[in-house]
Design a protein around this motif. Structure first.
Motif, PDB file in Angstrom:
ATOM      1  N   GLU A  94       3.876 -17.278 -11.394  1.00  0.00           N
ATOM      2  CA  GLU A  94       3.771 -16.559 -12.666  1.00  0.00           C
ATOM      3  C   GLU A  94       3.255 -15.141 -12.450  1.00  0.00           C
ATOM      4  N   ARG A  95       2.280 -14.999 -11.579  1.00  0.00           N
ATOM      5  CA  ARG A  95       1.721 -13.666 -11.322  1.00  0.00           C
ATOM      6  C   ARG A  95       2.757 -12.767 -10.650  1.00  0.00           C
ATOM      7  N   ALA A  96       3.546 -13.351  -9.734  1.00  0.00           N
ATOM      8  CA  ALA A  96       4.572 -12.551  -9.055  1.00  0.00           C
ATOM      9  C   ALA A  96       5.613 -12.053 -10.046  1.00  0.00           C
ATOM     10  N   ARG A  97       6.036 -12.933 -10.957  1.00  0.00           N
ATOM     11  CA  ARG A  97       7.018 -12.522 -11.967  1.00  0.00           C
ATOM     12  C   ARG A  97       6.435 -11.447 -12.881  1.00  0.00           C
ATOM     13  N   ALA A  98       5.161 -11.636 -13.262  1.00  0.00           N
ATOM     14  CA  ALA A  98       4.524 -10.631 -14.120  1.00  0.00           C
ATOM     15  C   ALA A  98       4.394  -9.289 -13.394  1.00  0.00           C
ATOM     16  N   LEU A 100       6.389  -8.153 -11.012  1.00  0.00           N
ATOM     17  CA  LEU A 100       7.718  -7.554 -10.939  1.00  0.00           C
ATOM     18  C   LEU A 100       8.099  -6.920 -12.275  1.00  0.00           C
ATOM     19  N   GLU A 101       7.792  -7.614 -13.362  1.00  0.00           N
ATOM     20  CA  GLU A 101       8.093  -7.056 -14.675  1.00  0.00           C
ATOM     21  C   GLU A 101       7.307  -5.763 -14.918  1.00  0.00           C
ATOM     22  N   SER A 102       6.050  -5.761 -14.485  1.00  0.00           N
ATOM     23  CA  SER A 102       5.238  -4.560 -14.650  1.00  0.00           C
ATOM     24  C   SER A 102       5.797  -3.397 -13.842  1.00  0.00           C
ATOM     25  N   LEU A 103       6.234  -3.693 -12.621  1.00  0.00           N
ATOM     26  CA  LEU A 103       6.815  -2.636 -11.780  1.00  0.00           C
ATOM     27  C   LEU A 103       8.115  -2.114 -12.360  1.00  0.00           C
ATOM     28  N   GLU A 104       8.951  -3.026 -12.887  1.00  0.00           N
ATOM     29  CA  GLU A 104      10.208  -2.590 -13.493  1.00  0.00           C
ATOM     30  C   GLU A 104       9.952  -1.744 -14.728  1.00  0.00           C
ATOM     31  N   LYS A 105       8.957  -2.111 -15.504  1.00  0.00           N
ATOM     32  CA  LYS A 105       8.627  -1.331 -16.686  1.00  0.00           C
ATOM     33  C   LYS A 105       8.133   0.058 -16.287  1.00  0.00           C
ATOM     34  N   ALA A 106       7.317   0.099 -15.210  1.00  0.00           N
ATOM     35  CA  ALA A 106       6.838   1.399 -14.743  1.00  0.00           C
ATOM     36  C   ALA A 106       7.981   2.248 -14.208  1.00  0.00           C
ATOM     37  N   ARG A 107       8.960   1.599 -13.545  1.00  0.00           N
ATOM     38  CA  ARG A 107      10.095   2.326 -12.987  1.00  0.00           C
ATOM     39  C   ARG A 107      10.970   2.885 -14.103  1.00  0.00           C
ATOM     40  N   ASP A 108      11.061   2.134 -15.206  1.00  0.00           N
ATOM     41  CA  ASP A 108      11.877   2.586 -16.330  1.00  0.00           C
ATOM     42  C   ASP A 108      11.173   3.630 -17.189  1.00  0.00           C
ATOM     43  N   GLY A 109       9.926   3.932 -16.827  1.00  0.00           N
ATOM     44  CA  GLY A 109       9.192   4.949 -17.581  1.00  0.00           C
ATOM     45  C   GLY A 109       8.435   4.399 -18.751  1.00  0.00           C
ATOM     46  N   GLY A 110       8.322   3.099 -18.836  1.00  0.00           N
ATOM     47  CA  GLY A 110       7.585   2.514 -19.941  1.00  0.00           C
ATOM     48  C   GLY A 110       6.095   2.633 -19.725  1.00  0.00           C
ATOM     49  N   ASP A 111       5.328   2.330 -20.767  1.00  0.00           N
ATOM     50  CA  ASP A 111       3.867   2.376 -20.699  1.00  0.00           C
ATOM     51  C   ASP A 111       3.370   1.057 -20.137  1.00  0.00           C
ATOM     52  N   ASP A 112       2.907   1.095 -18.904  1.00  0.00           N
ATOM     53  CA  ASP A 112       2.441  -0.143 -18.270  1.00  0.00           C
ATOM     54  C   ASP A 112       0.935  -0.289 -18.351  1.00  0.00           C
ATOM     55  N   GLY A 113       0.285   0.561 -19.123  1.00  0.00           N
ATOM     56  CA  GLY A 113      -1.171   0.418 -19.264  1.00  0.00           C
ATOM     57  C   GLY A 113      -1.910   0.753 -18.008  1.00  0.00           C
ATOM     58  N   GLY A 114      -1.438   1.758 -17.253  1.00  0.00           N
ATOM     59  CA  GLY A 114      -2.082   2.138 -16.011  1.00  0.00           C
ATOM     60  C   GLY A 114      -3.461   2.690 -16.238  1.00  0.00           C
ATOM     61  N   GLY A 115      -4.131   2.964 -15.131  1.00  0.00           N
ATOM     62  CA  GLY A 115      -5.519   3.396 -15.196  1.00  0.00           C
ATOM     63  C   GLY A 115      -5.701   4.834 -15.563  1.00  0.00           C
ATOM     64  N   CYS A 133      -4.270  -5.193 -11.369  1.00  0.00           N
ATOM     65  CA  CYS A 133      -4.309  -6.414 -10.542  1.00  0.00           C
ATOM     66  C   CYS A 133      -2.898  -6.953 -10.301  1.00  0.00           C
ATOM     67  N   LEU A 134      -2.057  -6.896 -11.303  1.00  0.00           N
ATOM     68  CA  LEU A 134      -0.681  -7.374 -11.130  1.00  0.00           C
ATOM     69  C   LEU A 134       0.045  -6.574 -10.056  1.00  0.00           C
ATOM     70  N   LYS A 135      -0.201  -5.282 -10.011  1.00  0.00           N
ATOM     71  CA  LYS A 135       0.461  -4.429  -9.027  1.00  0.00           C
ATOM     72  C   LYS A 135      -0.251  -4.419  -7.681  1.00  0.00           C
ATOM     73  N   MET A 136      -1.378  -5.149  -7.567  1.00  0.00           N
ATOM     74  CA  MET A 136      -2.173  -5.167  -6.332  1.00  0.00           C
ATOM     75  C   MET A 136      -2.545  -3.746  -5.918  1.00  0.00           C
ATOM     76  N   ASP A 137      -2.862  -2.930  -6.911  1.00  0.00           N
ATOM     77  CA  ASP A 137      -3.234  -1.541  -6.658  1.00  0.00           C
ATOM     78  C   ASP A 137      -4.740  -1.484  -6.393  1.00  0.00           C
ATOM     79  N   ALA A 138      -5.124  -1.716  -5.147  1.00  0.00           N
ATOM     80  CA  ALA A 138      -6.547  -1.793  -4.804  1.00  0.00           C
ATOM     81  C   ALA A 138      -7.253  -0.470  -5.017  1.00  0.00           C
ATOM     82  N   ARG A 139      -6.619   0.629  -4.610  1.00  0.00           N
ATOM     83  CA  ARG A 139      -7.268   1.932  -4.756  1.00  0.00           C
ATOM     84  C   ARG A 139      -7.403   2.309  -6.227  1.00  0.00           C
ATOM     85  N   GLY A 140      -6.359   2.079  -7.013  1.00  0.00           N
ATOM     86  CA  GLY A 140      -6.455   2.368  -8.439  1.00  0.00           C
ATOM     87  C   GLY A 140      -7.482   1.495  -9.132  1.00  0.00           C
ATOM     88  N   PHE A 141      -7.550   0.225  -8.724  1.00  0.00           N
ATOM     89  CA  PHE A 141      -8.536  -0.702  -9.280  1.00  0.00           C
ATOM     90  C   PHE A 141      -9.948  -0.209  -8.981  1.00  0.00           C
TER      91      PHE A 141
END
Length: 534
Positions: A94-98, A100-115, A133-141
């Motif tokens: 479930e986390r992997a699918r979420a 991927l969806e977050s990354l696709e939304k970010a790629r499409d220019g959508g608002d992914d609620g980034g930091g 956390c979904l994007k495993m963005d350790a530095r951004g986290f």
């Protein structure tokens, strides 16, 4: 007729028999006593053997019970492995699918609620943390958390919920805190200005409940062997860097807290390092979480000795917290410890008060801190009946009142006595009787004992800009040659301080033997500018 025996002969024949009888009697008495001693001894041995036998039976029974319980626990753990793995695998999917969806939304220019955006409430905070956390963005986290120290309580409550959605929360946390733990990789300037130990502790504490087995609970942590091995390497690196940190005695408390929490979170406590753990805990015992961490790293059996060590070091208040954590209140009653702490604090305050070089407000602040800490301890552990806090509160109110009164400006009338030979205002009469009367109140005006003396009028200098500095500015050094011995002072308004609240800045009068009352007009104007600048 037969001859009659002599009575003397009978006495001689009977005497040896009586002595023998006495010997036999003494021997019988000795044998009786010896038999009694041996009988008592064997009875005691038999009783001791029976007690030891009973104790061994109880120990064997306890061991059998523990063995049976351990076997049942192992069987249960073995039986739940498949179920736990199934649950975790489903969550990972479930986390992997979420993600991927977050990354696709970010790629499409959508608002992914980034930091990068602003976070106005806890819902927005959680949304941003989950996205990172979904994007495993350790530095951004890491950057997001460290930028929000003022929202510490919100982070404590939302980070665990966000880590649940992470594909590999343990690896994310290790990569996030690697900026400062086990070795701080930042520049020396940033190290001095920003201490991020608090962020490491909050993140590690938030990770602990996420790694708990969903079936059997805290008895098993869901940590992969590779992550656990990396956590062990990090712990060894931190221990190896103790020499650079100033050894165990001088290591910073946030670093100690982070290290111990790291051990507890990943379950990598080593029994051979208990001596090191004890030194670290005792050295940072004032930290609120230290008693609980001490138990979690395996120091529960050493707690009585640690509490006695804290008491001997004058840390009775910390000893009280450790006592309640391990349930040793009967052995170490808290009220005598709190009273001893107050006595030591009062003694220290008295010593500081006798030291003329220590400011009185710092001494009062130290006493206030001690009273507040004891009152908080009394309230936390419900000790009002044993240690009524009324007198402590009265003393605290008295100190607060004194502090408030000192802040109020004193109503002292301006003293502007003048001399015929001196065209400026005179300092208060009291100032002449005080050594260095103006040093602390006005850092830019020298005291009478340090005023430079001139035998002739000083030459004219270029006038600096007329700038008035507050007495809160740092005391920049200046050369005494730049200030003439006598000049006309222009009135400068300073806030009330040390009783001088009205009138101009007190200026020390020069010595009479070198005073020159008449200067040219040009020098008079220059002196006016010099006084306004300093």
């Amino acid at each position: 007729m037969g001859s009659v025996s002599d009575p003397g002969e009978l006495t001689e024949l009977a005497q040896p028999s009586f002595e023998e009888f006495q010997k036999q009697t003494s021997l019988m008495t000795s044998c009786t006593l010896l038999w009694k001693e041996l009988s008592d001894h064997f009875t005691t041995l038999e009783e001791n053997l029976m007690k030891k036998s009973e104790a061994l039976k109880e120990m064997i029974g306890a061991l059998d019970s523990q063995t049976q319980s351990s076997l049942e626990s192992l069987k249960r753990r073995e039986a739940t492995i498949e179920r736990s793995v199934e649950i975790v695998a489903g969550k990972v999917g479930e986390r992997a699918r979420a993600a991927l969806e977050s990354l696709e939304k970010a790629r499409d220019g959508g608002d992914d609620g980034g930091g990068g955006g602003e976070v106005d409430d806890e819902e927005g905070l959680l949304s941003t943390l989950k996205s990172l956390c979904l994007k495993m963005d350790a530095r951004g986290f890491w950057s997001f958390v460290t930028a929000r120290k003022k929202e510490l309580e919100g982070l404590r409550s939302q980070i665990p919920a966000a880590l649940v959605d992470c594909v590999d929360p343990a690896m994310l946390v290790l990569e996030a805190i690697s900026e400062v733990f086990p070795v701080d990789k930042r520049g020396s300037g940033e190290k001095m200005t920003n201490d991020f130990g608090w962020a490491c502790v909050v993140i590690l504490e938030s990770l602990a409940p996420v790694m708990v087995d969903p079936v059997i609970g805290k008895t098993r942590l869901l940590v992969t062997p590779s992550v656990k091995e990396k956590a062990k390497e990090i712990a060894e690196t931190w221990k190896a860097s103790l020499e650079e940190r100033g050894r165990v005695e001088n290591v910073k408390t946030p670093d100690v807290h982070t290290f111990l929490q790291h051990l507890v979170t990943f379950g990598i406590v080593k029994s051979e390092d208990l001596g090191l753990y004890r030194k670290l805990v005792v050295g940072s015992a004032w930290r609120k979480q230290m008693p609980k961490l001490a138990v979690l790293v395996g120091l529960g059996d050493q707690m009585p000795d640690m509490i006695e060590e804290l008491i001997s070091r004058g840390q009775q208040l910390d000893a009280v917290h450790f006592t309640y954590e391990v349930g040793l209140v009967d052995k170490f009653p808290p009220v005598p410890l709190l009273k001893a702490y107050l006595r030591d604090a009062k003694k220290t305050v008295a010593e500081d008060s006798s030291n003329t070089g220590r400011a009185s407000h710092l001494v009062a602040r130290k006493e206030q801190s001690a009273l507040k800490a004891v009152l908080k301890c009394i309230e936390e552990y419900k000790l009002e009946e044993e240690f009524p806090p009324e007198n402590l509160k009265k003393r605290l109110e008295q100190l607060e009142k004194t502090k408030t009164e000192k802040r109020k400006p004193a109503a002292v009338p301006a003293n502007k006595r003048t001399r015929a030979s001196y065209n400026g205002p005179m300092p208060p009469a009291k100032a002449g009787r005080i050594t260095n009367a103006y040093v602390s109140s006005f850092p830019f005006i020298r005291s009478p004992s340090h005023s430079p003396q001139y035998a002739s009028p000083a030459a004219a200098y270029p006038s600096p800009p007329t700038t008035v500095y507050s007495n809160r500015s740092p005391p920049y050094p200046y050369s005494p040659e730049l200030i003439p011995a006598s000049y006309q002072a222009s009135p400068i308004g300073y806030p009330a301080y040390n009783g001088y609240c009205n009138g101009p800045v007190p200026v020390p009068a020069p010595a009479p033997q070198v005073y020159h009352p008449h200067y040219p007009q040009q020098h008079h104007q220059h002196a006016h500018h010099q006084q306004a600048y300093y």
